[in-house]
Design a protein around this motif. Structure first.
Motif, mmCIF file in Angstrom:
data_model
loop_
_atom_site.group_PDB
_atom_site.id
_atom_site.type_symbol
_atom_site.label_atom_id
_atom_site.label_comp_id
_atom_site.label_asym_id
_atom_site.label_seq_id
_atom_site.Cartn_x
_atom_site.Cartn_y
_atom_site.Cartn_z
ATOM 1 N N UNK A 145 -10.276 -3.206 -3.898
ATOM 2 C CA UNK A 145 -11.693 -2.847 -3.870
ATOM 3 C C UNK A 145 -11.907 -1.423 -3.368
ATOM 4 N N UNK A 146 -10.839 -0.805 -2.884
ATOM 5 C CA UNK A 146 -10.885 0.599 -2.485
ATOM 6 C C UNK A 146 -9.988 1.378 -3.428
ATOM 7 N N UNK A 147 -10.556 2.349 -4.113
ATOM 8 C CA UNK A 147 -9.799 3.091 -5.122
ATOM 9 C C UNK A 147 -8.643 3.884 -4.493
ATOM 10 N N UNK A 148 -7.451 3.688 -5.034
ATOM 11 C CA UNK A 148 -6.299 4.481 -4.638
ATOM 12 C C UNK A 148 -6.121 5.625 -5.634
ATOM 13 N N UNK A 149 -5.418 6.659 -5.204
ATOM 14 C CA UNK A 149 -5.286 7.842 -6.044
ATOM 15 C C UNK A 149 -3.869 7.990 -6.594
ATOM 16 N N UNK A 150 -3.789 8.646 -7.738
ATOM 17 C CA UNK A 150 -2.505 8.893 -8.402
ATOM 18 C C UNK A 150 -2.469 10.339 -8.876
ATOM 19 N N UNK A 151 -1.242 10.838 -9.074
ATOM 20 C CA UNK A 151 -1.039 12.166 -9.654
ATOM 21 C C UNK A 151 -0.013 12.039 -10.770
ATOM 22 N N UNK A 176 -5.029 15.162 -9.459
ATOM 23 C CA UNK A 176 -5.171 13.949 -8.648
ATOM 24 C C UNK A 176 -6.464 13.253 -9.043
ATOM 25 N N UNK A 177 -6.383 11.960 -9.319
ATOM 26 C CA UNK A 177 -7.567 11.193 -9.675
ATOM 27 C C UNK A 177 -7.404 9.757 -9.228
ATOM 28 N N UNK A 178 -8.529 9.048 -9.164
ATOM 29 C CA UNK A 178 -8.472 7.650 -8.765
ATOM 30 C C UNK A 178 -7.803 6.842 -9.866
ATOM 31 N N UNK A 179 -7.078 5.797 -9.456
ATOM 32 C CA UNK A 179 -6.349 4.972 -10.411
ATOM 33 C C UNK A 179 -7.284 4.423 -11.482
ATOM 34 N N UNK A 180 -8.470 3.963 -11.073
ATOM 35 C CA UNK A 180 -9.418 3.429 -12.043
ATOM 36 C C UNK A 180 -9.837 4.472 -13.060
ATOM 37 N N UNK A 234 -1.226 3.616 -3.602
ATOM 38 C CA UNK A 234 -1.548 4.917 -4.164
ATOM 39 C C UNK A 234 -0.257 5.690 -4.412
ATOM 40 N N UNK A 235 -0.295 6.552 -5.434
ATOM 41 C CA UNK A 235 0.904 7.320 -5.794
ATOM 42 C C UNK A 235 0.499 8.790 -5.881
ATOM 43 N N UNK A 236 0.096 9.323 -4.738
ATOM 44 C CA UNK A 236 -0.390 10.709 -4.727
ATOM 45 C C UNK A 236 0.138 11.549 -3.574
#
Length: 312
Positions: A158-164, A195-199, A250-252
């Motif tokens: 429910x909390x957006x994680x970030x990816x790169x 970098x952006x949110x996974x969603x 998250x993968x950032x």
């Protein structure tokens, strides 16, 4: 420079091999008849090689292909074989957040493999890479087939994680620079430029694929349960348990900290629609993606062969 690539039939290893001169490249994988923990076979494969790109790895355990065997015992064998063969440099492709004592077999064995490389006495570079995408990947491939197959897509938590996300061609460029000794640090974090949110990444893939599913946030425990179910039922799971852990974190950013490669080697391309489009797979998920279907088809071939033999 002659280079051996462990995991050379895998996603990143295959793209690396395609970028190199075939005459000076040795592909090492189960498909070429070499087990990753067979020191003698690895030594023979590494003979005459200047460097080894150690790209072998798994994201789920199947039978005797365990994290301990492939990541730890395999890396120990790679190091011993490189020492015997006189290899001058090893470049290992690891994971961005590989670390000890975190409760994930994937993360912990990748870290243990890193430590074996660090203690090898061989000149080395460890690339702690994030989410790599491109033709034949798991990320864009699975998201695209999922949104083509079902009208609802579950997002992680429910909390957006970030990816790169990193285009595979840029990951390969960093690998090649490290093999050539152009990366000054012995351990670097390899991450994409955007970098952006996974969603947001998932929605961008779906948009390029021409789909607009209903997005439903799912608790992490539900994603982990889905991962376990698809590992049991699918040839290549929709999401593996190790991947569920990655997405939940998250993968950032690297853990522990590692610097990025120098400018000029560091990835610089955004997660663009053109790059996504180039990686889109054909089709959607179907019965052929189920392990039981593969098992039945294999059994049917055996039964047909027996019937032919009996007819003779």
């Amino acid at each position: 420079m002659r280079i051996a690539i462990t995991g050379g039939a895998g996603f990143v290893g295959r793209h690396l091999a395609e970028s190199l001169d075939a005459e000076d490249t040795v592909i090492v994988s189960r498909r070429t008849g070499v087990e990753i923990d067979d020191v003698d076979a690895l030594t023979a494969a590494f003979a005459g090689c200047d460097a080894v790109a150690h790209c072998a790895g798994i994201n789920r355990e199947i039978g005797d292909q365990t994290f301990q065997r492939v990541h730890v015992e395999g890396t120990r064998a790679v190091v011993e074989a490189a020492q015997r063969a006189g290899v001058k440099r090893i470049v290992m492709l690891s994971f961005l957040r590989a670390r000890p004592d975190c409760g994930s077999g994937y993360h912990e064995t990748k870290w243990a493999a890193e430590e074996l490389i660090r203690r090898s006495g061989i000149d080395h570079t460890i690339l702690k890479a994030g989410m790599i995408y491109g033709p034949g990947d798991h990320m864009i491939d699975h998201v695209t087939k999922a949104v083509r197959s079902w009208p609802v897509f579950g997002t992680v938590g429910f909390t957006e994680k970030k990816v790169r996300p990193i285009p595979v061609q840029e990951a390969v460029a960093v690998l090649r620079a490290a093999l050539a000794g152009q990366v000054p640090e012995s351990t670097v974090a390899v991450m994409g430029a955007e970098e952006l949110e996974l969603g947001a990444a998932v929605r961008r893939i779906a948009r390029v694929a021409g789909r607009r599913p209903l997005y439903v946030p799912l608790p992490v425990w539900a994603i982990k349960a889905l991962a376990q179910f698809t590992e049991w039922t699918m040839v290549t799971p929709l999401v593996a348990k190790a991947q569920a852990r990655m997405l939940a974190e998250g993968v950032n950013e690297p853990a522990p900290y590692a610097p990025e490669p120098p400018v000029g080697i560091r990835p610089s391309l955004p997660f663009s629609e053109d790059l996504i489009r180039a990686a889109l797979p054909e089709g959607r998920f179907g019965a052929g993606d189920l392990r039981v279907a593969r098992w039945w088809a294999s059994g049917a071939r055996v039964r047909a062969d027996r019937a032919v033999g009996s007819a003779r």
